[in-house]
Write a protein that holds these residues in place. Structure first.
Motif, PDB file in Angstrom:
ATOM      1  N   ASN A  38      -5.006  10.661  20.171  1.00 13.19           N
ATOM      2  CA  ASN A  38      -5.953  11.613  19.591  1.00 13.19           C
ATOM      3  C   ASN A  38      -5.280  12.419  18.493  1.00 13.19           C
ATOM      4  OD1 ASN A  38      -7.326  12.188  22.845  1.00 13.19           O
ATOM      5  ND2 ASN A  38      -8.286  11.042  21.203  1.00 13.19           N
ATOM      6  N   GLY A  39      -5.980  12.546  17.355  1.00 13.97           N
ATOM      7  CA  GLY A  39      -5.453  13.363  16.269  1.00 13.97           C
ATOM      8  C   GLY A  39      -4.508  12.647  15.329  1.00 13.97           C
ATOM      9  N   GLU A  40      -4.220  11.354  15.577  1.00 15.10           N
ATOM     10  CA  GLU A  40      -3.336  10.606  14.673  1.00 15.10           C
ATOM     11  C   GLU A  40      -3.987  10.363  13.317  1.00 15.10           C
ATOM     12  OE1 GLU A  40       0.050   9.003  14.765  1.00 15.10           O
ATOM     13  OE2 GLU A  40      -0.014  10.853  15.902  1.00 15.10           O
ATOM     14  N   GLY A  41      -5.315  10.343  13.279  1.00 13.02           N
ATOM     15  CA  GLY A  41      -6.000  10.175  11.999  1.00 13.02           C
ATOM     16  C   GLY A  41      -6.742   8.867  11.845  1.00 13.02           C
ATOM     17  N   LYS A  42      -7.176   8.260  12.945  1.00 14.47           N
ATOM     18  CA  LYS A  42      -7.856   6.962  12.873  1.00 14.47           C
ATOM     19  C   LYS A  42      -9.169   7.059  12.088  1.00 14.47           C
ATOM     20  CE  LYS A  42      -7.930   6.518  17.366  1.00 14.47           C
ATOM     21  NZ  LYS A  42      -7.193   7.752  17.719  1.00 14.47           N
ATOM     22  N   SER A  43      -9.991   8.045  12.404  1.00 15.67           N
ATOM     23  CA  SER A  43     -11.253   8.202  11.680  1.00 15.67           C
ATOM     24  C   SER A  43     -11.007   8.590  10.229  1.00 15.67           C
ATOM     25  CB  SER A  43     -12.138   9.251  12.376  1.00 15.67           C
ATOM     26  OG  SER A  43     -12.510   8.807  13.670  1.00 15.67           O
ATOM     27  N   THR A  44      -9.964   9.376   9.992  1.00 14.06           N
ATOM     28  CA  THR A  44      -9.593   9.725   8.608  1.00 14.06           C
ATOM     29  C   THR A  44      -9.230   8.474   7.822  1.00 14.06           C
ATOM     30  OG1 THR A  44      -8.783  11.897   9.294  1.00 14.06           O
ATOM     31  CG2 THR A  44      -7.973  11.047   7.190  1.00 14.06           C
ATOM     32  N   PHE A  45      -8.482   7.575   8.453  1.00 17.52           N
ATOM     33  CA  PHE A  45      -8.097   6.327   7.795  1.00 17.52           C
ATOM     34  C   PHE A  45      -9.334   5.499   7.438  1.00 17.52           C
ATOM     35  CE2 PHE A  45      -6.909   1.757   8.392  1.00 17.52           C
ATOM     36  CZ  PHE A  45      -6.214   1.631   7.200  1.00 17.52           C
ATOM     37  N   ILE A  46     -10.298   5.436   8.347  1.00 16.95           N
ATOM     38  CA  ILE A  46     -11.536   4.707   8.071  1.00 16.95           C
ATOM     39  C   ILE A  46     -12.247   5.325   6.865  1.00 16.95           C
ATOM     40  CG2 ILE A  46     -13.844   4.190   8.946  1.00 16.95           C
ATOM     41  CD1 ILE A  46     -11.611   2.440  10.123  1.00 16.95           C
ATOM     42  N   ASN A  47     -12.286   6.641   6.797  1.00 17.31           N
ATOM     43  CA  ASN A  47     -12.940   7.310   5.666  1.00 17.31           C
ATOM     44  C   ASN A  47     -12.210   7.067   4.354  1.00 17.31           C
ATOM     45  OD1 ASN A  47     -15.357   8.683   6.623  1.00 17.31           O
ATOM     46  ND2 ASN A  47     -13.991   9.855   7.939  1.00 17.31           N
ATOM     47  N   LEU A  48     -10.901   6.868   4.423  1.00 16.93           N
ATOM     48  CA  LEU A  48     -10.141   6.483   3.221  1.00 16.93           C
ATOM     49  C   LEU A  48     -10.536   5.077   2.773  1.00 16.93           C
ATOM     50  CD1 LEU A  48      -6.599   7.825   4.210  1.00 16.93           C
ATOM     51  CD2 LEU A  48      -8.010   8.682   2.332  1.00 16.93           C
ATOM     52  N   LEU A 187     -16.616  -0.011  13.279  1.00 17.86           N
ATOM     53  CA  LEU A 187     -17.208   0.646  14.446  1.00 17.86           C
ATOM     54  C   LEU A 187     -16.251   1.698  14.994  1.00 17.86           C
ATOM     55  CD1 LEU A 187     -18.482  -2.598  16.235  1.00 17.86           C
ATOM     56  CD2 LEU A 187     -19.836  -1.036  14.836  1.00 17.86           C
ATOM     57  N   ASP A 188     -16.684   2.944  14.976  1.00 14.94           N
ATOM     58  CA  ASP A 188     -15.863   4.052  15.472  1.00 14.94           C
ATOM     59  C   ASP A 188     -16.440   4.515  16.806  1.00 14.94           C
ATOM     60  OD1 ASP A 188     -14.263   6.243  15.857  1.00 14.94           O
ATOM     61  OD2 ASP A 188     -14.528   7.075  13.851  1.00 14.94           O
ATOM     62  N   GLU A 189     -15.771   4.155  17.892  1.00 11.82           N
ATOM     63  CA  GLU A 189     -16.175   4.501  19.258  1.00 11.82           C
ATOM     64  C   GLU A 189     -17.623   4.089  19.558  1.00 11.82           C
ATOM     65  OE1 GLU A 189     -14.198   5.425  21.439  1.00 11.82           O
ATOM     66  OE2 GLU A 189     -12.547   6.554  20.596  1.00 11.82           O
ATOM     67  N   PRO A 190     -17.961   2.797  19.395  1.00  7.12           N
ATOM     68  CA  PRO A 190     -19.358   2.388  19.608  1.00  7.12           C
ATOM     69  C   PRO A 190     -19.814   2.428  21.055  1.00  7.12           C
ATOM     70  CG  PRO A 190     -17.966   0.457  19.301  1.00  7.12           C
ATOM     71  CD  PRO A 190     -17.099   1.663  19.033  1.00  7.12           C
ATOM     72  N   THR A 191     -18.888   2.398  22.022  1.00  6.74           N
ATOM     73  CA  THR A 191     -19.279   2.333  23.430  1.00  6.74           C
ATOM     74  C   THR A 191     -19.487   3.704  24.060  1.00  6.74           C
ATOM     75  OG1 THR A 191     -16.981   2.284  24.229  1.00  6.74           O
ATOM     76  CG2 THR A 191     -18.015   0.173  23.704  1.00  6.74           C
TER      77      THR A 191
END
Length: 515
Positions: A38-48, A187-191
């Protein structure tokens, strides 16, 4: 063939480095899982990757004419539109093409030139072929098949989207995305808002998906089943591993051990050299050897074993036993404007741990809130023992500008600063985040802050409504241990059988009480 290449990308938020000279590639047909704490930046990377954010340095290149589909759970749904209306927008391009074909036929009546007529007929023929090959005339059956697979039939395709819960809304967006059939799925946390049956349907869909996708998920069983490449986001780097999640874990742990062993060996060597230098630099006879060792030490490339992530250590504090029954219902019917269930008669004994399951929209959260007295029964009675000391983790809580520090302080005024910092730290919240607004934290970081409250308060009943949705693997393991060791009652709403199957004394399926 490379569909996407991200080369030497760096990105920071303020003083915090998210990525540094990171490299990523997506090849045709690859099913990639993106993992990290958590907080590593996975969603941020997707937005990049999507161009929603701009890299500080490096390049991101997509192959030309690539159609990318992204599951954005913050998309607004217009009031007055039904679920079916929203799903049909997945085919907007085809509907526009159909309108162009019809317009073309209308124009024919005005054309007298043969060449112009032939050109128009050729254009109409090309568009018609696209519609025929795409299955355009089977759209209604496509919509119904996918909607049924993800559980929208139970909600009703004619329901206004403004009346949907957060989980139902997420299902609509996911269904629309799959109907668009993009070349690349992200897909970001689809489940998070799917129940077991619909997770299995999505699993089968992704297993048979011929194109490439990038998946973020903390459901390791799901990710293990559908991925063939893992990218691990750790300490500002991205590392590629071939294989599914289990293969990644094995390779990652082996690599981590090798680095730790090399680091420890180097530290021993450094200590020896420093000791030799300290003992010999003052003596004329051995000064030369000491200087030589110092030069070797100065040239040594130090092994970086990375920063250890702050791990959550959830421990729930027990107050005292409840009465013989913690909760009891008498012909309880739950609902709002209309009844959702038949009469429910339950007796939840002191210390019982119970999983509450069922498809989305069946009333799991409504049942919990009715038992707690937050919602009035539609009819019948819900009785909570007066001896209950309650801890409650809600599924959906709107984040705002309050900081984690003040979020805890507002409820626990007797704690001093050090005690608040310690409690947040034990819940896995990094020190540099405690003064940031909650809305700037990732979903997992927010969940840890909210879980922190439950570790401070003395309770004998804890209600957890989908607590695993955003937690990383290590935090889920800590939560599992905390529930195991807690002597009080647990009411757990959860869609992950692998998480709760060895935790609970029994399972209540709300579907058993459906009208």
């Amino acid at each position: 063939m490379s569909i996407l290449s991200a080369i030497n990308i760096s990105y920071s938020i303020g003083d915090r480095q998210i990525l540094k000279d990171a490299t990523f590639r997506l090849l045709k047909g690859e099913h990639i899982g993106l993992v990290g704490a958590n907080g590593e930046g996975k969603s941020t990377f997707i937005n990049l990757l999507l161009g929603h954010l701009t890299v500080d340095s490096g390049t991101i290149e997509w192959a030309k004419h690539t159609k990318v589909g992204y599951l954005d759970q913050f998309t607004k749904l217009e009031k007055g539109k039904t679920i079916r209306d929203i799903l049909k927008t997945a085919f907007d391009d085809f509907y526009k093409m159909e309108a162009e074909i019809n317009d073309g036929y209308m124009k024919m009546a005005e054309i007298t030139n043969d060449d112009e007529m032939n050109a128009l007929l050729e254009e109409i023929g090309e568009m018609q072929a696209i519609l025929d090959n795409s299955g355009f005339y089977l759209i209604d059956s496509k919509i119904e098949e996918t909607a049924r697979g993800l559980g929208l039939f139970e909600i009703g395709l004619d329901k206004d989207v403004s009346e949907l819960s957060g989980g139902q809304r997420a299902k609509v967006l996911l269904t629309k995305l799959l109907l668009e059939n993009p070349q690349i799925l992200i897909l970001d946390e689809p489940t998070n808002f799917l129940d077991v049956n619909h997770i299995n349907w999505l699993k089968n869909y992704l297993l048979n998906f011929e194109n490439a996708f990038i998946l973020i998920s903390h459901d390791t069983h799901f990710m293990n089943a559908v991925t063939n490449v893992i990218y691990a986001m750790d300490n500002t780097k991205l590392t590629r591993y071939t294989g599914n999640y289990d293969s990644f874990v094995e390779a990652f742990n082996m690599k981590k051990k090798q680095i730790e062993d090399a680091y420890n060996a180097q530290q021993k060597e450094i200590a020896k050299m420093e000791d030799f230098i300290a003992r010999n630099k003052a003596r004329v006879a051995t000064r030369g050897m000491a200087n030589s060792r110092q030069k070797q030490l100065d040239k040594m490339v130090l092994i970086d074993k990375g920063v250890e992530h702050k791990k959550a250590n959830f421990i729930f504090r027990f107050s005292h036993p409840t009465g013989t029954l913690a909760f009891e219902t008498e012909n309880l019917v739950i609902g709002y404007d209309q009844a959702l269930t038949k009469p429910i008669n339950l007796a939840i004994k002191k210390g019982e741990k119970i999983a509450i399951v069922g498809i989305n929209g069946v009333g799991k959260s409504t049942l919990v809130k009715t038992l707690l007295g937050i919602i009035k029964p539609f009819s019948g009675k819900a009785i909570m023992s007066p001896t209950v000391d309650l801890g409650y983790f809600e599924q959906e809580v709107k984040s705002d500008l309050i900081t984690p520090f003040n979020y805890i302080l507002d409820e626990f005024r007797t704690l001093n600063n050090g005690e608040i910092f310690a409690a947040l730290s034990n819940s896995g919240v990094k020190r540099d985040l405690v003064d940031n607004p909650m809305m700037t934290l990732s979903g997992g970081e927010q969940a840890k802050v909210r879980m922190c409250k439950l570790t401070i308060k003395e309770t004998n009943v804890i209600v957890l409504d989908e607590p695993t949705n955003h937690l990383d693997v290590a935090s889920k393991e800590s939560l599992h241990d905390a529930i195991t060791n807690y002597p009080g009652n647990i009411l757990l709403v959860c869609h992950e059988p692998e998480f709760y199957k060895d935790l609970v004394d029994r399972v209540i399926n709300v579907e058993d009480f459906r009208l």
